[in-house]
Design a protein around this motif. Structure first.
Motif, PDB file in Angstrom:
ATOM      1  N   GLU A  10     -17.219 -14.678 -24.981  1.00 27.62           N
ATOM      2  CA  GLU A  10     -17.930 -15.952 -25.047  1.00 27.62           C
ATOM      3  C   GLU A  10     -16.885 -17.054 -25.098  1.00 27.62           C
ATOM      4  O   GLU A  10     -15.730 -16.820 -25.454  1.00 27.62           O
ATOM      5  N   ALA A  23     -22.047 -17.488 -23.061  1.00 25.50           N
ATOM      6  CA  ALA A  23     -21.798 -16.051 -23.151  1.00 25.50           C
ATOM      7  C   ALA A  23     -22.708 -15.337 -22.163  1.00 25.50           C
ATOM      8  O   ALA A  23     -23.896 -15.633 -22.080  1.00 25.50           O
ATOM      9  N   LYS A  25     -24.042 -11.943 -21.869  1.00 24.02           N
ATOM     10  CA  LYS A  25     -24.234 -10.634 -22.485  1.00 24.02           C
ATOM     11  C   LYS A  25     -24.896  -9.728 -21.447  1.00 24.02           C
ATOM     12  O   LYS A  25     -25.234 -10.176 -20.349  1.00 24.02           O
ATOM     13  N   GLY A  65     -25.351 -18.355 -18.973  1.00 24.58           N
ATOM     14  CA  GLY A  65     -24.296 -18.440 -19.981  1.00 24.58           C
ATOM     15  C   GLY A  65     -24.736 -19.251 -21.192  1.00 24.58           C
ATOM     16  O   GLY A  65     -24.425 -18.913 -22.333  1.00 24.58           O
ATOM     17  N   GLY A  69     -25.291 -17.843 -24.918  1.00 20.89           N
ATOM     18  CA  GLY A  69     -24.601 -18.527 -26.009  1.00 20.89           C
ATOM     19  C   GLY A  69     -25.533 -19.000 -27.110  1.00 20.89           C
ATOM     20  O   GLY A  69     -25.097 -19.569 -28.102  1.00 20.89           O
TER      21      GLY A  69
END
Length: 156
Positions: A10, A23, A25, A65, A69
């Motif tokens: 991240e 981030a 994931k 993202g 996050g």
């Protein structure tokens, strides 16, 4: 024996109207691959190496993202509509342009980012070992770390 650096997938970046944690994931990576019609490696190749990116490579990397996050999906969509739609994607005058931000997010997901606290601690330890202050140039008060540090703060 030196400990391994804490690598995070991240990154906290100044973008649009503030500073955001990005981030990608697994859930966001799977969605990014589906929306872009390519695997993460191919998307990274297009964004970082070949410079043959598609709009969805940039836009969806940013949107997903932000969600990864911790931003709600509705807010992430609002930010894309406000700051990306109708604006240049790669304005060379803007150091936080959308393309460069997407590249930083993909890089963090793909390679990881050494967390800021670990970088500072490592430099301090190295300076103590060699008797210097650890710097090679004057410190810049305006320079901000682009690496994520939220996880280390919440773990403390």
């Amino acid at each position: 024996m030196a400990s391994q650096p804490n690598i995070a997938a991240e990154i906290e970046l100044s973008w649009a109207d503030g500073t955001y944690l990005f981030a990608l994931k697994l859930k966001q990576i799977e969605e990014l691959q589906r929306l872009c019609g390519a695997g993460l490696g191919e998307i990274a190749q297009r964004l970082l190496v070949e410079r043959r990116w598609r709009v969805s490579d940039v836009v969806e990397t940013l949107r997903l993202g932000l969600i990864g996050g911790g931003l709600p999906a509705v807010r992430a969509r609002e930010l894309i509509e406000t700051y990306v739609d109708g604006h240049p994607l790669a304005d060379p005058r803007d150091p936080a342009n959308h393309l460069m931000t997407a590249q930083a997010v993909i890089t963090a997901a793909y390679f990881g980012v050494v967390e800021a606290t670990e970088e500072v601690e490592g430099k301090a330890e190295a300076a103590a070992d060699d008797g210097t202050d650890g710097s090679t140039s004057r410190p810049s008060p305006d320079k901000r770390s682009r690496s994520a540090s939220r996880r280390s703060k919440s773990a403390a």
